[in-house]
Design a protein around this motif. Sequence first.
Motif, PDB file in Angstrom:
ATOM      1  N   ALA A   7       3.028  37.976  48.203  1.00  0.00           N
ATOM      2  CA  ALA A   7       3.639  39.532  49.380  1.00  0.00           C
ATOM      3  C   ALA A   7       5.269  38.976  49.767  1.00  0.00           C
ATOM      4  CB  ALA A   7       2.813  38.279  50.983  1.00  0.00           C
ATOM      5  N   THR A   8       5.796  37.635  49.774  1.00  0.00           N
ATOM      6  CA  THR A   8       7.014  36.888  50.221  1.00  0.00           C
ATOM      7  C   THR A   8       8.425  37.943  50.000  1.00  0.00           C
ATOM      8  OG1 THR A   8       6.223  34.886  51.109  1.00  0.00           O
ATOM      9  CG2 THR A   8       8.467  34.874  50.713  1.00  0.00           C
ATOM     10  N   ARG A   9       7.939  37.893  47.968  1.00  0.00           N
ATOM     11  CA  ARG A   9       9.074  38.355  46.504  1.00  0.00           C
ATOM     12  C   ARG A   9       8.880  39.362  47.188  1.00  0.00           C
ATOM     13  NH1 ARG A   9       6.802  37.162  41.923  1.00  0.00           N
ATOM     14  NH2 ARG A   9       5.807  35.294  42.923  1.00  0.00           N
ATOM     15  N   GLU A  10       7.271  40.652  47.830  1.00  0.00           N
ATOM     16  CA  GLU A  10       8.107  41.647  47.605  1.00  0.00           C
ATOM     17  C   GLU A  10       8.900  42.549  49.390  1.00  0.00           C
ATOM     18  OE1 GLU A  10       3.715  43.245  47.418  1.00  0.00           O
ATOM     19  OE2 GLU A  10       3.553  42.236  45.590  1.00  0.00           O
ATOM     20  N   VAL A  11       8.785  41.416  50.472  1.00  0.00           N
ATOM     21  CA  VAL A  11       9.539  41.357  51.501  1.00  0.00           C
ATOM     22  C   VAL A  11      11.016  41.578  51.044  1.00  0.00           C
ATOM     23  CG1 VAL A  11       9.983  41.027  53.780  1.00  0.00           C
ATOM     24  CG2 VAL A  11       8.139  40.431  53.084  1.00  0.00           C
TER      25      VAL A  11
END
Length: 166
Positions: A7-11
Amino acid sequence: MTEDDDATREVRWLDDDEQRAWRAILRGTHLVTLAMEEALAPHGVSLGEYELLSMVAEAPDRRRRMAELADLVVQSRSRVSHTASRLERRGWVRRLPTADDRRGVVLSLTDEGYAVVRRLAPVHVASVRAALLDHLDRDHLLAHGEQMRRVVRANRASEDQAGDAA
């Protein structure tokens, strides 16, 4: 790798300029709102109450559907209903069934409520000018207003699409 890492990588994180701009918008909005609240407080009226009164005062026959008011002031119908109850207790508005479908409710401004709006309008306008307009030239103000209308349209379109999907 955990789900949180994915999820963090997609932000799409804000860059430094975006972060500064966003924080200035957020702080500025809070400060302008606070200034308007403080200007109305000595008169025993909150900004939310004044906003509701003024939206009804501007409507034809000084009447507006509660659902429309909720959309205009960007508040839940429940919150608008609570605010309307406070204003009704003061004798400034009345709730009436809608003439066309009898299911909806119209908020009607009383003569006393209209007098309150007329008395508070100069107080409100002075606070808007002092907190915001006096710090922007006209071109910047109009451009900022247009940018915020784009934001409103984009977010309202999202809400409309979400409602269609439900």
